[in-house]
Motif scaffolding. Structure first.
Motif, PDB file in Angstrom:
ATOM      1  N   LEU A 318       0.829  -1.203   0.000  1.00 56.67           N
ATOM      2  CA  LEU A 318       0.000   0.000   0.000  1.00 56.67           C
ATOM      3  C   LEU A 318       0.863   1.253   0.000  1.00 56.67           C
ATOM      4  O   LEU A 318       0.557   2.240  -0.681  1.00 56.67           O
ATOM      5  N   LEU A 347      -4.478   2.510   4.472  1.00 55.06           N
ATOM      6  CA  LEU A 347      -5.699   1.857   3.987  1.00 55.06           C
ATOM      7  C   LEU A 347      -6.659   2.874   3.387  1.00 55.06           C
ATOM      8  O   LEU A 347      -7.229   2.656   2.313  1.00 55.06           O
ATOM      9  N   VAL A 351      -7.916   3.482  -0.831  1.00 50.58           N
ATOM     10  CA  VAL A 351      -9.273   3.630  -1.366  1.00 50.58           C
ATOM     11  C   VAL A 351      -9.418   4.983  -2.055  1.00 50.58           C
ATOM     12  O   VAL A 351     -10.023   5.086  -3.128  1.00 50.58           O
ATOM     13  N   VAL A 644     -10.280  -2.580  -5.274  1.00 47.46           N
ATOM     14  CA  VAL A 644     -10.800  -2.575  -3.907  1.00 47.46           C
ATOM     15  C   VAL A 644     -11.473  -3.912  -3.603  1.00 47.46           C
ATOM     16  O   VAL A 644     -11.325  -4.471  -2.509  1.00 47.46           O
ATOM     17  N   ARG A 655     -10.271  -6.846  -0.913  1.00 47.42           N
ATOM     18  CA  ARG A 655      -8.916  -7.207  -1.307  1.00 47.42           C
ATOM     19  C   ARG A 655      -8.124  -7.841  -0.171  1.00 47.42           C
ATOM     20  O   ARG A 655      -7.319  -8.733  -0.396  1.00 47.42           O
ATOM     21  N   HIS A 656      -8.360  -7.402   1.049  1.00 50.90           N
ATOM     22  CA  HIS A 656      -7.635  -7.951   2.178  1.00 50.90           C
ATOM     23  C   HIS A 656      -8.472  -7.805   3.433  1.00 50.90           C
ATOM     24  O   HIS A 656      -9.327  -6.918   3.537  1.00 50.90           O
ATOM     25  N   LEU A 659      -8.192  -4.343   5.000  1.00 46.66           N
ATOM     26  CA  LEU A 659      -8.984  -3.351   4.281  1.00 46.66           C
ATOM     27  C   LEU A 659     -10.463  -3.511   4.606  1.00 46.66           C
ATOM     28  O   LEU A 659     -11.189  -2.524   4.808  1.00 46.66           O
ATOM     29  N   HIS A 660     -10.913  -4.741   4.653  1.00 44.51           N
ATOM     30  CA  HIS A 660     -12.310  -5.028   4.984  1.00 44.51           C
ATOM     31  C   HIS A 660     -12.663  -4.463   6.353  1.00 44.51           C
ATOM     32  O   HIS A 660     -13.676  -3.769   6.536  1.00 44.51           O
ATOM     33  N   HIS A 662     -11.102  -2.136   8.061  1.00 40.58           N
ATOM     34  CA  HIS A 662     -10.985  -0.674   8.092  1.00 40.58           C
ATOM     35  C   HIS A 662     -12.244  -0.023   7.519  1.00 40.58           C
ATOM     36  O   HIS A 662     -12.776   0.936   8.089  1.00 40.58           O
TER      37      HIS A 662
END
Length: 690
Positions: A318, A347, A351, A644, A655-656, A659-660, A662
């Motif tokens: 990232l 994060l 996005v 995303v 994606r991860h 990320l989910h 957050h």
């Protein structure tokens, strides 16, 4: 009982029905009690059905797919899927992060794989050695542990692509989906059959056990995500004795279960966090003058918050995507929460950048603030134990009364219109209106009493016949009873003889039940996409309309031809149309009326119980509340192209996991607060992949 047994039983019953129908027809004709026209239509309907069975049997006798051909097809599918994953993750050799691993206590040193490898090394060394030994037929049992974002999934991707070939096919099995009440082997067999390696569902189910035993190398992802990790480890030890496999797990969870049971013949490794100098080397190689401040911070404070935030390949990737640009207040922060501020900034920045206009994506159909709000809502709708969400499960967050209201309105309009048209021929339109409304209300209520279907596929092929589950049998019988009862009521108002009521109700009931049975659910874990599932379910509704129209026309033709003699008297004596029209014309009108009524009734029931039928009002409700856009599928596909979301067969997946989480915890793209709220686990279970 086997599939072949049920097929033979079905054909035997069909043969008996044809024979019995022929005997009854002959006896009726000889005695002079039966009407030739009625007997002809009844016999023709049965004969057409059995002819379809015979043609389907001949069509199903195709060339048998061998086990080796099925393995080769599976290897091709696996390669295609994981090549796409490698592309989306940027795991090419020239851009790959050199993740280090270290041998952990509990490793077996007697295996050839373990004996060849040192106590620590880099990822490429580990995947290369595993692939060589697995292809040579040696026992290879590898346990990979690490923190979230440490590269466990990346290792699975690389290991699969380096190992896969026709005789050794690594296949991912997410342990979060395993129910400890069932056998691990049986579950893997069912998951493998769902991928249809033999091209056909029945043949795939038949070949799956041998395919699993001789060709598949299980990649068991997420021991920590299993509902009972200890039971999962016990099942792996017992059921996969003597077989190679790969197992991934987080560090503390594996340490906890391994204290009670260690896997035999397994090499246990732990993926190591990236050092500040390693992260700096990756950033420097990526280039960019703006990376100077971050590189300076890593060099000056190798154990500081910035260095700790970039210890995993995911967070480092990232930072690379953002050009290594971090606000000065984050680079200079040294309090206990600084590491979390940096992670949240990375994060959020990912996005934000994803929804900026670029040369490749000049158009941004969804502004950042709205896109973030939509993603945040979807992040809270994920499946238990995963960071995936399904469009056909969004109805769970919508009031159930909405679906009943929509079903009643749709059914009342369609059924009443069709019934009014029919009874207008007999100068009784108001009677048709009340009958249509009654059928609509009863049908809508019955459909709403049972759970919604998952996406279905129209599959009018009798070679796929198998014993229905209890739930499926209830659906089939429910459709049949409602369809048969509705037709019987209509016929009872028009015909005097009970035979017409019985024949009409029976044929209609069989039509509704058969259409329900031969549209089987699509497996979201099959090689499909979310969009293809939506189209498949929509096609199933159209198939239901067609399925209702064809036999409905035959039933209507039979009843229309018998109208002159069988009509109810004296109630219909004033309908001059009956006596004025020739019998052939009445049969055609009956066929048209039967096709209309049957297709409307079956289509509305299929729509009301379908995933697509629930998705339409769910999408509208969520859009009105501002939770999702009106064109939800367009938004998710756009988010997928921006990186995303990604496609996990029939599901959309963030994606991860980081990320989910957050997105689930934040409402908008605001800068990270210096007093961030404690991280709350918004999921219904642990995430499926790392």
């Amino acid at each position: 009982m086997s599939h072949d047994w049920w097929t033979r039983a079905l054909y035997s019953v069909a043969g008996v029905v044809v024979l019995a129908t022929a005997v009854v027809a002959v006896l009726e004709l000889r005695s002079g009690d039966g009407e030739p026209t009625e007997l002809w239509f009844a016999f023709a309907t049965v004969l057409l059905t059995v002819t379809g069975l015979a043609l389907n049997t001949l069509h199903s006798r195709r060339r048998t797919v061998t086990l080796e051909e099925a393995a080769a097809a599976l290897a091709k599918t696996v390669t295609t899927n994981w090549e796409g994953e490698r592309t989306s993750r940027g795991l090419y050799e020239e851009s790959r992060i050199a993740v280090r691993w270290r041998r952990e206590p509990g490793s077996e040193r007697a295996s050839q794989l373990s004996a060849e490898l040192p106590d620590e090394g880099v990822l490429d060394e580990l995947t290369g050695a595993f692939a060589r030994h697995a292809r040579a037929g040696h026992l290879c049992r590898l346990v990979v542990t690490g923190e979230p974002g440490s590269g466990k999934t990346a290792l699975c991707v690389l290991l699969t692509l380096e190992t896969v070939r026709a005789d050794v096919v690594p296949v991912l099995f997410p342990l979060s989906a395993w129910d400890p009440k069932s056998s691990l082997t049986d579950w893997m067999t069912a998951e493998l059959a769902a991928s249809r390696p033999a091209g056909d569902a029945a043949r795939s189910r038949r070949l799956a056990p041998e395919l699993l035993r001789r060709h598949v190398l299980p990649v068991l992802d997420g021991l920590d995500e299993a509902s009972d990790p200890a039971a999962a480890l016990e099942a792996i030890q017992k059921e996969l004795a003597g077989h190679s496999f790969v197992l991934t797990c987080r560090v503390p969870e594996y340490a906890g279960v391994a204290r009670r049971r260690e896997l035999r013949d397994a090499l246990v490794v732990r993926l190591q966090p990236l050092r500040a100098d390693e992260a700096g080397w990756v950033l420097e190689r990526a280039g960019g003058a703006a990376m100077g401040p971050l590189l300076g911070t890593l060099d000056a404070y190798p154990d500081g918050p910035a260095a700790r935030a970039l210890t995993t390949p995911f967070m480092l990737s990232l930072a690379v995507e953002l050009g290594g640009v971090l606000p000065e207040e984050l680079l200079t922060a040294d309090d206990a929460e600084a590491e979390q501020w940096i992670k949240r900034y990375l994060l959020g920045g990912f996005v934000t950048k994803a929804y900026q206009s670029t040369l490749d994506k000049p158009e941004v159909p969804f502004p950042l603030d709205k896109a973030w709000r939509y993603l945040s809502y979807l992040a809270r709708q994920t499946e238990p134990g995963t960071h995936c969400f399904a469009w056909w499960h969004l109805h769970r967050s919508v009031p159930r009364g909405l679906f009943l209201t929509v079903a009643l309105a749709n059914a009342a309009l369609a059924c009443s219109a069709a019934a009014v048209l029919l009874f207008a021929l007999f100068e009784r339109p108001w009677l048709g209106l009340w009958i249509g409304l009654g059928a609509a209300v009863i049908g809508a209520l019955v459909v709403e009493l049972v759970p919604q279907d998952d996406p279905r596929r129209a599959k009018p092929r009798l070679r796929s016949v198998r014993p229905p589950t209890r739930h499926a049998l209830q659906r089939v019988l429910g459709f049949g009873v409602i369809g048969g009862a509705a037709c019987a009521v209509i016929v009872a108002f028009l015909y005097e003889r009970p035979v017409h009521i019985v024949v009409g109700g029976l044929l209609s009931g069989l039509t509704f039940a058969a259409a329900r049975y031969f549209s089987e659910p699509s497996d979201p874990l099959d090689a499909v996409t979310p969009v293809s599932l939506l189209r498949s379910d929509r096609t199933t509704i159209r198939y239901a309309w067609l399925t209702g129209a064809v036999p409905g026309a035959l039933t209507g033709a039979y009843l229309g031809a018998a109208l002159k003699e069988g009509r109810r008297t004296p109630q219909l004596d004033d309908v001059t149309l009956i006596d004025e029209l020739p019998t052939a014309v009445e049969a055609l009108l009956g066929a048209a009326s039967g096709a209309l009524l049957s297709s409307v009734g079956l289509g509305m029931m299929a729509l009301g119980s379908s995933a697509w039928g629930r998705f339409i009002p769910s999408r509208a409700w969520l859009a009105l509340r501002g939770h999702t856009p009106r064109r939800l599928i367009k938004f998710t596909e756009d988010a997928r192209t921006r990186g995303v979301l990604r496609q996990s067969n029939g599901f959309y997946e963030f994606r991860h996991e980081l990320l989910h989480r957050h997105l689930a915890e934040t409402e908008g793209p605001a800068a990270p607060s210096r007093s961030p709220a404690p991280a709350a686990d918004t999921r219904t279970g642990p995430a499926r992949t790392q």
